[in-house]
Write an enzyme that holds these catalytic residues in place. Structure first.
Site, short mmCIF file in Angstrom:
data_model
loop_
_atom_site.label_atom_id
_atom_site.label_comp_id
_atom_site.label_asym_id
_atom_site.label_seq_id
_atom_site.Cartn_x
_atom_site.Cartn_y
_atom_site.Cartn_z
N TYR A 1 1.72 5.90 -6.15
CA TYR A 1 2.04 7.06 -6.07
C TYR A 1 0.55 8.02 -5.94
O TYR A 1 -0.47 7.48 -6.30
CB TYR A 1 2.94 7.84 -6.96
CG TYR A 1 2.80 7.61 -8.36
CD1 TYR A 1 1.57 7.49 -8.99
CD2 TYR A 1 3.46 7.68 -9.38
CE1 TYR A 1 1.36 7.29 -10.51
CE2 TYR A 1 3.67 7.74 -10.68
CZ TYR A 1 2.27 7.44 -11.31
OH TYR A 1 2.09 7.68 -12.52
N GLU A 2 0.98 9.16 -5.47
CA GLU A 2 -0.18 10.11 -5.21
C GLU A 2 -0.95 9.68 -3.95
O GLU A 2 -2.25 10.02 -3.90
CB GLU A 2 -0.76 10.54 -6.52
CG GLU A 2 0.18 11.19 -7.52
CD GLU A 2 0.81 12.33 -6.97
OE1 GLU A 2 0.54 13.15 -6.03
OE2 GLU A 2 1.88 12.37 -7.50
N GLY A 3 -0.37 9.10 -3.10
CA GLY A 3 -1.36 8.53 -1.87
C GLY A 3 -1.76 6.99 -2.48
O GLY A 3 -2.37 6.89 -3.62
N GLN B 1 -6.50 6.22 -0.24
CA GLN B 1 -7.42 6.73 -0.84
C GLN B 1 -8.81 6.01 -0.17
O GLN B 1 -9.80 6.78 -0.10
CB GLN B 1 -7.57 6.30 -2.20
CG GLN B 1 -6.37 6.79 -3.17
CD GLN B 1 -6.13 8.29 -2.95
OE1 GLN B 1 -7.11 9.02 -3.27
NE2 GLN B 1 -4.85 8.58 -2.78
N ARG C 1 -4.42 13.39 -8.23
CA ARG C 1 -4.93 12.13 -7.97
C ARG C 1 -6.07 11.63 -9.00
O ARG C 1 -6.29 10.54 -9.50
CB ARG C 1 -5.82 11.95 -6.54
CG ARG C 1 -4.81 11.93 -5.32
CD ARG C 1 -5.20 12.23 -3.98
NE ARG C 1 -4.30 12.09 -2.87
CZ ARG C 1 -4.45 11.98 -1.66
NH1 ARG C 1 -5.63 12.41 -1.22
NH2 ARG C 1 -3.47 11.79 -1.13
#
Length: 590
Positions: free
Chosen positions: A438-440, A445, A298
């Site tokens: 992507y990556e959450g 977040q 992240r």
């Protein structure tokens, strides 16, 4: 596409001065991370990124990747050779243990190197990004036997790594994953399918270590029943070299909007009885282990936002200086369009957002180093852990959101030519669009920030940051580096964030409120924090002995306060408005 030249001076200032790298290196006993070493690493990384990786960016976008008849991914011409140079240069192991072949330098020193790589070629850079995250997860969670089996080759870069979370039915909801793992002696057999696996298959390295989330037969339901497994493409033999081909293959490649040269794979595990995997950490504790990699990723995805913004800024800067059109105020005859005030507005917006994003990303990574390695008492280390935790969703969220704005403005600065693929700036716009996803997703977040990082500790970490902001404002006022009215505006933004924090804490029991305002709260917190870093940057530049840094730092900080920081007023209004109008319509009317 114009050449990429890493702004090493800007990077060194942001790392050493703004993010406090030098103080951290002393506190963490990084004796080898001297200013001379930092400068040398940045200089060599700039050469590698600019000369070897950047020239492959456009061709990689045009050619893309393909899956051959043997289900192996063929990368574009030059990619494999550049990766070999990456290995030979020792770039993969900067922040990892010397005992396993790394250089034992701070994580935050690897960050500007990664920025250069992603600015040069984001699709290529995703391979080492995921590999470093996988290496971090194994370093912190695997047992010693597994570390010795996998990490030396991963730290050298000879083997790469991936993360395998998502499945067709689950998306971001990992509680619903179905991939299975059954015990078999000292290992496990993995069966299932994963989607959206970045660099899940390729020809650049001799082996790929997949970190796979799966369930044991007797696992409890939900996220509490997830375990993590290392599943190598080739099973290491007794000598640690790639041996028997494992039962894991790429089924297909996704056809994407951008990052065409990065293979996004559908991965199959266990078509022929089960892929051999090794447990990482404890059974049913896999999500906590994977979060080691996810938190690393992240931060570096946020860094990608900074990197692609820098590349877009450079391309726009080159174009507006050369493109002649119209007569600017005060000129006679035709003018380069950079002299037109509206173009100057766009360029200053791009510059201010990129510099603020760099300061935010580097500060988050320095906080990670402090929290992990500083020789401090428990209370002080806990303080830095809170700071790292707080800044992570800001870095991932805000830096990827500004990348959308900066790359769009770069297209706008090019006018009609920006819409033409041959100029190359459209590729940056397309490539950047994945970053908030992507990556959450950035919605995730935002929920992380408002929930785990704010409500859970009753705003302690944010209140600590707000206190630092007020101290910086007082120091800046005493030093006279910015005008009084601009510092008044900065202090007003701090008060706005304090008001939003109080509203969030007062309404924390209302789940509809929390979910509805989370994104605005993320953007408000990030914008005010970025404003703080810009004011701090001007303050630090005032101490420059040669006085070269101050004028540009002051001008950029003034612009940020005048034209970007006012966005905080709108974000606060959204937080205070709450959920009523957001949730008013029935879902069938949307």
């Amino acid at each position: 596409m114009s050449e990429y030249r890493a702004p090493t001076r800007e990077m060194e200032f942001a790392l050493r001065r703004l993010a406090g790298f030098d103080e951290m290196a002393k506190a963490c006993n990084y004796e080898d991370a001297s200013p001379d070493v930092v400068a040398a690493i940045l200089e060599e990384a700039a050469k590698f990124a600019g000369n070897e990786i950047a020239p492959l960016n456009r061709s990689g976008d045009e050619i893309g990747v393909r899956l051959d008849e043997d289900r192996c991914v063929q990368t574009p011409d030059g990619f494999k050779q550049a990766y070999q140079q990456y290995i030979e240069g020792g770039w993969a192991g900067l922040q990892f243990d010397a005992e396993l072949g790394g250089q034992a330098l701070p994580f935050s020193l690897a960050i500007p190197v990664q920025e250069m790589i992603h600015a040069a070629n984001m699709a290529w850079g995703l391979c080492p990004l995921l590999s470093q995250g996988a290496t971090e997860a194994l370093s912190e969670n695997a047992d010693e036997s597994l570390k010795q089996r996998l990490l030396p080759k991963m730290i050298s870069g000879e083997w790469t790594g991936t993360m395998n979370l998502t499945e067709p039915q689950s998306g971001s909801d990992l509680a619903t994953i179905r991939t299975q793992a059954r015990p078999e002696g000292d290992h496990y057999r993995i069966t299932g399918q994963k989607i959206f696996i970045t660099w899940g298959e390729h020809d650049m390295a001799e082996n790929i270590v997949h970190l796979v989330l799966a369930r044991l037969p007797d696992a409890p339901p939900g996220v509490k029943g997830i375990s993590l497994f290392a599943v190598p493409k080739f099973i290491p033999d007794a000598d640690g070299n790639p041996g028997e081909r494992n039962d894991c293959y790429a089924l297909s490649l996704e056809h994407k909007m951008g990052i065409h040269a990065s293979p996004t794979c559908v991965m199959s595990y266990g078509e022929n009885g089960g892929a051999l995997g090794y447990l990482v950490g404890e059974e049913n504790k896999g999500l906590a282990c994977m979060f080691t990699m996810m938190n690393n990723a992240r931060l570096t995805v946020g860094l990608q936002g900074v990197a692609i913004s820098e590349r877009a800024l450079q391309m726009a800067r080159s174009y507006v200086a050369e493109r002649v059109q119209g007569t600017a105020p005060g000129d006679q005859g035709l003018s380069p369009i950079v002299r037109h005030p509206d173009v100057r507005r766009m360029m200053m917006t791009m510059k201010a957002l990129t510099e603020a994003g760099r300061g935010l990303a580097y500060s988050g990574c320095v906080a990670v180093d402090y929290a992990k390695h500083a020789q401090l008492d428990a209370e002080r280390r806990a303080y830095f852990q809170r700071r790292a935790d707080l800044l992570t969703p800001l870095v991932k969220g805000w830096c990827t959101e500004i990348a959308q704005e900066v790359t769009s403005l770069a297209v706008q600065c090019h006018g009609g030519m920006g819409f033409i693929e041959e100029t190359g700036v459209a590729q940056l716009y397309r490539d950047a669009r994945i970053l908030p996803i992507y990556e959450g997703t950035n919605g995730i977040q935002a929920l992380d920030l408002i929930g785990r990082k704010t409500i859970r500790d009753r705003g302690l970490a944010l209140q600590e940051l707000l206190a630092e902001m007020r101290a910086t404002a007082a120091d800046a006022r005493a030093a006279g580096v910015l005008e009084s009215q601009r510092l008044d505006a900065f202090e007003q933004s701090i008060a706005q964030l304090e008001s939003a924090l109080q509203q969030v804490l007062d309404s924390s029991a209302n789940e509809h409120f929390v979910g509805s305002v989370a994104f605005s709260f993320l953007m408000l917190t990030s914008t005010v924090t970025a404003g703080w870093l810009m004011v701090k940057s001007a303050l630090l530049a005032a101490d420059d002995s040669e006085g070269e840094l101050l004028p540009a730092r002051q001008a950029t900080a003034r612009f940020f306060v005048d034209h970007v920081l006012p966005r905080s007023t709108g974000y606060l209004a959204s937080v205070l408005a709450g959920e009523d109008s957001i949730m008013a319509l029935p879902e069938t009317a949307l």
